[in-house]
Write an enzyme that holds these catalytic residues in place. Structure first.
Site, mmCIF file in Angstrom:
data_model
loop_
_atom_site.group_PDB
_atom_site.id
_atom_site.type_symbol
_atom_site.label_atom_id
_atom_site.label_comp_id
_atom_site.label_asym_id
_atom_site.label_seq_id
_atom_site.Cartn_x
_atom_site.Cartn_y
_atom_site.Cartn_z
ATOM 1 N N ASN A 244 3.497 -8.100 -4.624
ATOM 2 C CA ASN A 244 4.769 -7.717 -3.987
ATOM 3 C C ASN A 244 5.478 -6.539 -4.674
ATOM 4 O O ASN A 244 6.079 -5.703 -4.010
ATOM 5 C CB ASN A 244 5.695 -8.923 -3.853
ATOM 6 C CG ASN A 244 6.157 -9.461 -5.184
ATOM 7 O OD1 ASN A 244 5.394 -9.521 -6.140
ATOM 8 N ND2 ASN A 244 7.412 -9.835 -5.266
ATOM 9 N N GLY B 210 2.757 -15.063 -9.841
ATOM 10 C CA GLY B 210 2.143 -15.247 -8.529
ATOM 11 C C GLY B 210 2.616 -16.548 -7.914
ATOM 12 O O GLY B 210 3.681 -17.068 -8.266
ATOM 13 N N THR C 263 -1.405 -21.195 -7.400
ATOM 14 C CA THR C 263 -2.299 -20.489 -8.324
ATOM 15 C C THR C 263 -1.896 -20.794 -9.763
ATOM 16 O O THR C 263 -2.750 -20.999 -10.628
ATOM 17 C CB THR C 263 -2.263 -18.961 -8.085
ATOM 18 O OG1 THR C 263 -2.328 -18.727 -6.689
ATOM 19 C CG2 THR C 263 -3.398 -18.250 -8.784
ATOM 20 N N GLU D 239 5.219 -17.252 -14.019
ATOM 21 C CA GLU D 239 6.347 -16.846 -13.170
ATOM 22 C C GLU D 239 5.912 -17.075 -11.737
ATOM 23 O O GLU D 239 5.072 -16.344 -11.215
ATOM 24 C CB GLU D 239 6.675 -15.364 -13.395
ATOM 25 C CG GLU D 239 7.054 -14.999 -14.818
ATOM 26 C CD GLU D 239 8.404 -15.575 -15.235
ATOM 27 O OE1 GLU D 239 9.199 -15.967 -14.362
ATOM 28 O OE2 GLU D 239 8.654 -15.644 -16.448
ATOM 29 N N CYS E 53 10.435 -12.134 -5.081
ATOM 30 C CA CYS E 53 10.600 -13.536 -5.476
ATOM 31 C C CYS E 53 12.068 -13.889 -5.675
ATOM 32 O O CYS E 53 12.425 -15.058 -5.697
ATOM 33 C CB CYS E 53 9.807 -13.802 -6.752
ATOM 34 S SG CYS E 53 10.246 -12.653 -8.056
ATOM 35 N N GLU F 245 10.260 -14.264 -19.464
ATOM 36 C CA GLU F 245 9.898 -12.890 -19.796
ATOM 37 C C GLU F 245 11.192 -12.147 -20.113
ATOM 38 O O GLU F 245 12.275 -12.708 -20.034
ATOM 39 C CB GLU F 245 9.198 -12.246 -18.594
ATOM 40 C CG GLU F 245 7.900 -12.942 -18.219
ATOM 41 C CD GLU F 245 7.140 -12.229 -17.106
ATOM 42 O OE1 GLU F 245 7.787 -11.655 -16.213
ATOM 43 O OE2 GLU F 245 5.901 -12.267 -17.148
HETATM 44 P P1 NAD Z 1 -1.227 -15.356 -5.748
HETATM 45 O O1 NAD Z 1 -0.952 -16.546 -6.593
HETATM 46 O O2 NAD Z 1 -2.042 -15.528 -4.532
HETATM 47 O O3 NAD Z 1 -1.943 -14.221 -6.591
HETATM 48 C C1 NAD Z 1 -1.393 -13.716 -7.790
HETATM 49 C C2 NAD Z 1 -2.525 -13.197 -8.659
HETATM 50 O O4 NAD Z 1 -3.327 -14.298 -9.064
HETATM 51 C C3 NAD Z 1 -3.454 -12.228 -7.947
HETATM 52 O O5 NAD Z 1 -3.830 -11.207 -8.843
HETATM 53 C C4 NAD Z 1 -4.623 -13.100 -7.580
HETATM 54 O O6 NAD Z 1 -5.838 -12.399 -7.432
HETATM 55 C C5 NAD Z 1 -4.691 -14.026 -8.786
HETATM 56 N N1 NAD Z 1 -5.389 -15.289 -8.566
HETATM 57 C C6 NAD Z 1 -5.624 -15.937 -7.409
HETATM 58 N N2 NAD Z 1 -6.324 -17.062 -7.631
HETATM 59 C C7 NAD Z 1 -6.529 -17.148 -8.961
HETATM 60 C C8 NAD Z 1 -7.169 -18.094 -9.810
HETATM 61 N N3 NAD Z 1 -7.761 -19.171 -9.335
HETATM 62 N N4 NAD Z 1 -7.152 -17.876 -11.145
HETATM 63 C C9 NAD Z 1 -6.545 -16.798 -11.656
HETATM 64 N N5 NAD Z 1 -5.942 -15.849 -10.897
HETATM 65 C C10 NAD Z 1 -5.921 -16.027 -9.557
HETATM 66 O O7 NAD Z 1 0.210 -14.745 -5.405
HETATM 67 P P2 NAD Z 1 0.507 -13.517 -4.460
HETATM 68 O O8 NAD Z 1 0.325 -13.970 -3.048
HETATM 69 O O9 NAD Z 1 -0.189 -12.313 -4.945
HETATM 70 O O10 NAD Z 1 2.060 -13.280 -4.757
HETATM 71 C C11 NAD Z 1 3.086 -13.921 -4.074
HETATM 72 C C12 NAD Z 1 3.663 -15.037 -4.897
HETATM 73 O O11 NAD Z 1 4.102 -14.553 -6.160
HETATM 74 C C13 NAD Z 1 4.883 -15.674 -4.269
HETATM 75 O O12 NAD Z 1 4.776 -17.071 -4.394
HETATM 76 C C14 NAD Z 1 6.031 -15.143 -5.111
HETATM 77 O O13 NAD Z 1 7.170 -15.969 -5.145
HETATM 78 C C15 NAD Z 1 5.393 -15.067 -6.443
HETATM 79 N N6 NAD Z 1 6.118 -14.144 -7.332
HETATM 80 C C16 NAD Z 1 6.834 -14.665 -8.365
HETATM 81 C C17 NAD Z 1 7.551 -13.819 -9.197
HETATM 82 C C18 NAD Z 1 8.351 -14.352 -10.363
HETATM 83 O O14 NAD Z 1 8.779 -13.551 -11.180
HETATM 84 N N7 NAD Z 1 8.551 -15.646 -10.474
HETATM 85 C C19 NAD Z 1 7.514 -12.443 -8.974
HETATM 86 C C20 NAD Z 1 6.782 -11.960 -7.900
HETATM 87 C C21 NAD Z 1 6.076 -12.817 -7.081
#
Ligand code: NAD
Length: 480
Positions: A150, A226, A230, A248, A282, A461
């Site tokens: 994002n 993410g 995950t 996060e 997020c 963080e």
């Molecule tokens: P995601 O969890 O699908 O992916 C995040 C990352 O994890 C990607 O690089 C992905 O390839 C990797 N990944 C996927 N499966 C994995 C596994 N089994 N092991 C290790 N890595 C793996 O998330 P997304 O769809 O890319 O992002 C959206 C999400 O992120 C939303 O839920 C959003 O709220 C969250 N987010 C949180 C913050 C925060 O600061 N808390 C900030 C931005 C986004």
């Protein structure tokens, strides 16, 4: 067609298996790049390079490390336009937004930690007349950084900069959906003279590359941003290996509007906190709780403003919203709008996809959507949608607003609008979230602790919190 490469041991290199994944421009639906479909062999190579670089990098004077990181910050600034266009191409966000927010913040992240490390200190504890204890904070070794799509370069560098400043070497994986600016960053790191192996960027999918980082026995620290699912999977693998974890995760943030607030200001900012970056931040407030006495006034003025927001080609600076990041995510958001209707919600504006004329006709665009009439605890109001969709919910008392705001499994950020100082402090203490913004939104001071509670994550963080996370404390006790 652009072909991305991994960055391992200071060089750009193809994936060990020789295969690539298509990367789609979400504004047109067309494939514009191929990215390495890396796997465990590439992660192993990256870890070996990082291990080999660690001794020299961790023992380098902090000032020298700082100078190199400052050069990376300057190069990001010098390449603002190119990086902003790349971010937009990959993610669908408007170019103006990437230029104003994403890329400048990536430069700030490097600048902040390059200078922060020069001020990082630790404690000493004297036992009178007997001994002195002092605490060393030492870099740990090879750390894994995994980031989402994002805010691609913004969040990628938010992890990498403190990890490197603290003297660690890094194996990093950007989202496979938005890898382009991480690739361009590798080229800037080479230009800045970052020693080989200090930062390694491995492209590929979560199950192939992310999982290999999470499970690698020589990566003792993982910083992940993410989705909550995950994060749980990474914990399942990494916790029994006693890895240090910062997670996060997702959110479903409340935006609470009390009748005693400055309504004009609350409405103006709520437009941004609802729909900036297509609602794919997020920290966006997706549940707007409004005190009943001003519900209609807020609703009418807010919806009127939302109807004026333009959605379309990310290259057109008149558009406030660009494309949704991927076809899959676009379909997920539309399915939540359907769910909201099934749950009895009324769509006040938006609620549909659009197909702009011209080059973006096959892109993934959804008009900003405002919904009312839903129970605070229905699925639409408790599950993360992460798109341009907000709900309006009236409340009668402060207690009710707090109870409803706290009624999800998430706890990342909360927004609160009131001119009553006592109420502001009182409600802030009662909200289950890691961050509370009062009469503002996304006002960021990089020194503050950043993170969530409940299913929004573990750890903080930002500021010295990140430098503490990326170092190991060791107490040394000397008897007089
Ligand atoms: P995601 O969890 O699908 O992916 C995040 C990352 O994890 C990607 O690089 C992905 O390839 C990797 N990944 C996927 N499966 C994995 C596994 N089994 N092991 C290790 N890595 C793996 O998330 P997304 O769809 O890319 O992002 C959206 C999400 O992120 C939303 O839920 C959003 O709220 C969250 N987010 C949180 C913050 C925060 O600061 N808390 C900030 C931005 C986004």
């Amino acid at each position: 067609m652009i072909q991305l490469q991994n960055y391992i041991n200071g060089k750009m290199c193809p994936p060990a298996g020789g295969t690539y994944i298509d990367n789609v421009n979400p504004a047109t639906g067309e494939v514009y790049a191929h990215i390495p479909d890396s796997g465990i062999d590439d992660v192993n190579n990256a870890v070996l390079a990082a291990q080999a670089a660690f001794d020299k990098w961790s023992n380098m004077a902090a000032k020298k490390r700082s100078d190199i990181l400052l050069r990376i910050a300057s190069l990001i600034e010098q390449n603002l336009q190119q990086l902003a266009e790349a971010e937009s191409l990959d993610n669908g966000k408007p170019v103006w937004l990437a230029k104003q927010i994403d890329i400048p913040r990536a430069a700030s992240n490097f600048h902040f930690y390059a200078t922060g490390i020069l001020h990082f200190a630790s404690e000493a504890h004297a036992i009178e007349g007997t001994a002195i204890n002092y605490t060393l904070r030492q870099p740990i070794g090879v750390v894994g950084c995994i980031s989402p799509w994002n805010l691609p370069l913004y969040l990628f560098t938010w992890k990498i900069a403190p990890a490197l400043a603290a003297g660690n070497c890094v194996v990093a994986k950007p989202s496979e959906i938005t890898p382009y600016t991480a690739f361009l960053l590798s080229e800037l790191c080479i230009e800045a003279g970052l020693p080989a192996g200090v930062l390694n960027i491995v492209h590929g999918t979560g199950p192939n590359v992310g999982a290999a980082i999470a499970a690698h026995p020589n990566i003792p620290v993982i910083s992940f941003t993410g989705g909550t699912k995950t994060g749980a999977e990474i914990s399942r693998v990494a916790a029994p290996m006693f890895k240090k974890l910062s997670l996060e995760l997702g959110g479903k943030n409340p935006n609470i509007i009390f009748a005693d607030c400055n309504l004009t200001h609350a409405i103006e900012t709520s437009v941004k906190s609802s729909f900036s970056n297509q609602g794919e931040i997020c920290l966006c407030g997706s549940r707007i709780f409004i005190e009943r006495s001003i519900y209609d006034k807020f609703k009418n003025a807010f919806v009127e403003k939302i109807k004026q927001l333009k959605t379309g080609d990310p290259n057109d600076e008149n558009n406030f919203l660009g494309a949704i990041v991927s076809k899959m995510h676009y379909e997920k958001i539309l399915s939540y709008i359907d769910l909201a209707k099934q749950e009895g919600g009324t769509i006040l504006c938006g609620g549909n996809a659009i197909h702009p004329e011209g080059r973006c006709a096959n892109g993934y665009f959804i008009v900003p959507t405002v919904i009312e009439g839903l129970a605070y605890n229905c699925r639409t109001n408790t599950e993360e949608i992460f798109g341009p969709v907000v709900t309006l919910i009236p409340f009668d008392t402060e207690e009710e607003a707090i109870m409803q705001a706290n009624s999800t499994v998430y706890g990342l950020a909360a927004i609160l609008w009131t001119d009553n100082l006592q109420r502001a402090h009182r409600v802030a203490t009662k909200l289950h979230s890691g961050i509370v913004w009062i009469n503002c939104w996304l006002l960021r001071d990089l020194r503050t602790p950043f993170g969530g509670v409940k299913n929004s994550g573990i750890g903080r963080e930002g500021g010295f919190e990140a430098l503490k996370f990326f170092t190991e404390e060791k107490n040394v006790c000397i008897k007089f």
